[in-house]
Design an enzyme around this catalytic site. Structure first.
Site, PDB file in Angstrom:
ATOM      1  N   GLY A 159      37.208  43.513  44.626  1.00 24.80           N
ATOM      2  CA  GLY A 159      38.644  43.425  44.881  1.00 24.80           C
ATOM      3  C   GLY A 159      39.324  44.790  44.819  1.00 24.80           C
ATOM      4  O   GLY A 159      40.210  45.086  45.625  1.00 24.80           O
ATOM      5  N   THR A 160      38.913  45.606  43.876  1.00 28.29           N
ATOM      6  CA  THR A 160      39.561  46.908  43.712  1.00 28.29           C
ATOM      7  C   THR A 160      39.357  47.775  44.954  1.00 28.29           C
ATOM      8  O   THR A 160      40.307  48.375  45.471  1.00 28.29           O
ATOM      9  CB  THR A 160      38.995  47.619  42.463  1.00 28.29           C
ATOM     10  OG1 THR A 160      39.272  46.794  41.326  1.00 28.29           O
ATOM     11  CG2 THR A 160      39.617  48.985  42.267  1.00 28.29           C
ATOM     12  N   ASN A 196      47.200  36.957  39.008  1.00 28.23           N
ATOM     13  CA  ASN A 196      46.050  36.761  38.130  1.00 28.23           C
ATOM     14  C   ASN A 196      46.444  36.325  36.724  1.00 28.23           C
ATOM     15  O   ASN A 196      45.673  35.675  36.030  1.00 28.23           O
ATOM     16  CB  ASN A 196      45.213  38.044  38.049  1.00 28.23           C
ATOM     17  CG  ASN A 196      46.041  39.295  37.939  1.00 28.23           C
ATOM     18  OD1 ASN A 196      46.903  39.554  38.788  1.00 28.23           O
ATOM     19  ND2 ASN A 196      45.825  40.081  36.914  1.00 28.23           N
ATOM     20  N   GLN A 208      42.737  36.117  43.498  1.00 25.94           N
ATOM     21  CA  GLN A 208      42.882  34.975  42.583  1.00 25.94           C
ATOM     22  C   GLN A 208      43.222  33.681  43.319  1.00 25.94           C
ATOM     23  O   GLN A 208      43.469  32.657  42.687  1.00 25.94           O
ATOM     24  CB  GLN A 208      43.937  35.277  41.516  1.00 25.94           C
ATOM     25  CG  GLN A 208      43.531  36.392  40.572  1.00 25.94           C
ATOM     26  CD  GLN A 208      42.392  36.017  39.623  1.00 25.94           C
ATOM     27  OE1 GLN A 208      41.976  34.855  39.538  1.00 25.94           O
ATOM     28  NE2 GLN A 208      41.874  37.011  38.922  1.00 25.94           N
ATOM     29  N   SER A 239      37.442  39.041  45.986  1.00 23.66           N
ATOM     30  CA  SER A 239      36.444  39.564  45.051  1.00 23.66           C
ATOM     31  C   SER A 239      35.406  38.486  44.790  1.00 23.66           C
ATOM     32  O   SER A 239      35.755  37.342  44.479  1.00 23.66           O
ATOM     33  CB  SER A 239      37.138  39.949  43.745  1.00 23.66           C
ATOM     34  OG  SER A 239      36.183  40.230  42.765  1.00 23.66           O
ATOM     35  N   HIS A 296      33.209  38.077  42.267  1.00 25.71           N
ATOM     36  CA  HIS A 296      32.946  37.559  40.922  1.00 25.71           C
ATOM     37  C   HIS A 296      34.032  36.628  40.403  1.00 25.71           C
ATOM     38  O   HIS A 296      33.883  36.044  39.337  1.00 25.71           O
ATOM     39  CB  HIS A 296      32.675  38.707  39.934  1.00 25.71           C
ATOM     40  CG  HIS A 296      33.860  39.513  39.513  1.00 25.71           C
ATOM     41  ND1 HIS A 296      34.458  39.353  38.291  1.00 25.71           N
ATOM     42  CD2 HIS A 296      34.549  40.490  40.144  1.00 25.71           C
ATOM     43  CE1 HIS A 296      35.461  40.219  38.179  1.00 25.71           C
ATOM     44  NE2 HIS A 296      35.537  40.915  39.284  1.00 25.71           N
ATOM     45  N   THR A 308      24.853  51.677  52.630  1.00 21.75           N
ATOM     46  CA  THR A 308      23.869  50.608  52.816  1.00 21.75           C
ATOM     47  C   THR A 308      24.386  49.307  52.208  1.00 21.75           C
ATOM     48  O   THR A 308      24.862  49.298  51.076  1.00 21.75           O
ATOM     49  CB  THR A 308      22.530  51.017  52.153  1.00 21.75           C
ATOM     50  OG1 THR A 308      22.083  52.204  52.806  1.00 21.75           O
ATOM     51  CG2 THR A 308      21.479  49.930  52.276  1.00 21.75           C
ATOM     52  N   CYS A 335      45.107  46.865  27.204  1.00 21.40           N
ATOM     53  CA  CYS A 335      44.887  48.114  26.489  1.00 21.40           C
ATOM     54  C   CYS A 335      44.988  49.269  27.475  1.00 21.40           C
ATOM     55  O   CYS A 335      44.217  49.353  28.424  1.00 21.40           O
ATOM     56  CB  CYS A 335      43.507  48.077  25.843  1.00 21.40           C
ATOM     57  SG  CYS A 335      43.296  49.442  24.708  1.00 21.40           S
TER      58      CYS A 335
END
Ligand code: PLP
Length: 387
Positions: free
Chosen positions: A66-67, A148, A176, A196, A198, A234, A323
């Site tokens: 996604g990033t 998200n 999301q 994304s 995952h 690749t 954080c």
């Protein structure tokens, strides 16, 4: 219950990937049969993803997640020859994922004007704000499909119409939303859409950028001619095969009632906690939301302490703070919705997948009230709610 952070690989996805990790290891660019087999597997996955989004196969670009997809959309549209034209304009929202927000801030440092649209107290963007923010030199609108943290769904179809009328490129971060909502890029009217792997039971480090035919986009990477010159490098054959399989399964889950079951689990969890815990509310309750997410505010409590207390009991959720440079900052999404810092910090996100069970919901309905009561007794935090 932290599926918006990541989801487990499904056994069927692993099985689809296995041959490409063990027996077949061709480079999809090679002419020999090993390469051609890998190429066929990549193209089969591309068909599966295209079907999920209702687009052409040639409009799918496989990325590392996604990033990367978000960065490629934001920089790829605004840059030309690696350069930006200072004074050009970009519209985005104050609740985007940092993959979009920080990319937009980087553009700002390079002289691009960026409008960060506000959201309502329910966490929604007003399409009329998008229209009002338009300028003659607006290059890009980037507004996410679902948030998200809150799961709140944004009015992307209306924004898409506004973008089309104004002839401005429109990107939506659907990371999301994928697998949780039906996605039709034509109905949305977007030029670019990020996914994304995952977040939808495919492996980490896999993703997609949908690039509508005719969209002028500059690559982020330079090298070979992979992905029709849009993304050199690749191909991650096994990862792409996994993403394709996950896309097929996600499409089925939207049609066969699986996601309705997830919505029912989420609703039971949400209602159960609201009924059992005092001074508790849902952030974004009145807005349309994806079926798997609830963001709950437990007043007079330090959310991080609750995350840790629940983790010790085996329940993984995430808090309303992040954080940053060693200090915990209240969530930019919740503060944009008008929550004061203490309320944002007192908020927790519960996010489910189809693998969650009724028994797990029952367990959470025991654990959460007990942990909240204990923490409030031990270390009361006095907090206002909105500000
Ligand atoms: N966009 C949104 C809305 C997200 O929730 C995430 C991940 O949390 C990303 C982008 C980044 O995706 P990835 O983890 O694949 O880089």
């Amino acid at each position: 219950m932290d599926a918006n952070a990541t989801t487990p690989l499904l056994p069927e996805v692993l099985e689809a990937m296995r041959p490409w990790l063990l027996e077949s290891f061709g480079n999809a660019s090679s002419i020999h049969q090993h390469g051609q087999q890998a190429r066929a597997a990549v193209e089969h996955a591309r068909e599966s993803v295209a079907r999920l989004l209702n687009c052409r196969e040639s409009e799918i670009v496989f990325t590392s997640g996604g990033t990367e997809s978000d960065n490629m959309a934001v920089f790829g549209v605004v840059q030309q020859g690696g350069l930006v034209k200072p004074g050009d304009h970009v519209i985005t929202s104050s609740i985007e994922h940092h993959a979009v927000l920080h990319a937009a801030e980087r553009l700002q440092e390079r002289g691009i004007d960026v409008t960060f649209l506000p959201v309502s107290s329910e966490g929604t963007i007003d399409p009329e704000d998008v229209r009002r923010a338009l300028r003659p030199n607006t290059m890009l609108i980037s507004v996410m499909m679902a948030n998200n943290e809150t799961g709140v769904i944004q009015p992307v179809e209306e924004i898409g119409r506004i973008a089309q009328e104004a002839d401005v490129w429109f990107h939506t971060d659907a990371v999301q939303a994928t697998g949780k909502l039906p996605i039709d890029v034509k109905a949305i009217g977007c030029d670019l859409l990020s996914i994304s792997g995952h977040k939808m039971h495919a492996p980490q480090g896999t993703g997609v950028l949908y690039v509508r035919r005719g969209t002028r986009i500059e690559p982020l990477f330079f090298g070979g001619a992979h992905e029709r010159q849009r993304r050199a490098g690749t191909e991650n054959v096994a990862g792409i095969v996994g993403l394709g399989k996950a896309a097929e399964i996600a499409g089925d889950a939207l049609r066969d009632g699986t996601m309705d079951r997830v919505a029912a689990l989420r609703d039971r969890l949400e209602r159960g906690i609201l009924a059992r815990v005092e001074d508790c509310a849902v952030n974004g309750a009145a807005a349309p939301r994806v079926p798997n997410t609830t963001n709950l505010r437990f007043d007079n409590l330090e959310g991080e302490a609750l995350v840790i207390a629940l983790d010790l009991k085996g329940l993984a959720v995430s808090g309303g703070s992040a954080c940053m440079s060693g200090a915990t900052e209240p969530s930019h999404v919740l503060t944009a919705m008008g929550l004061v810092s203490t309320s944002a910090r007192a908020s927790l996100r519960f996010s489910l997948t189809k693998l969650n069970t009724e028994d797990e919901i029952d367990a959470a309905l025991e654990l959460v009230p007990a942990a909240v009561n204990r923490l409030r007794e031990l270390a009361p935090v006095n907090a206002g709610t909105l500000g």
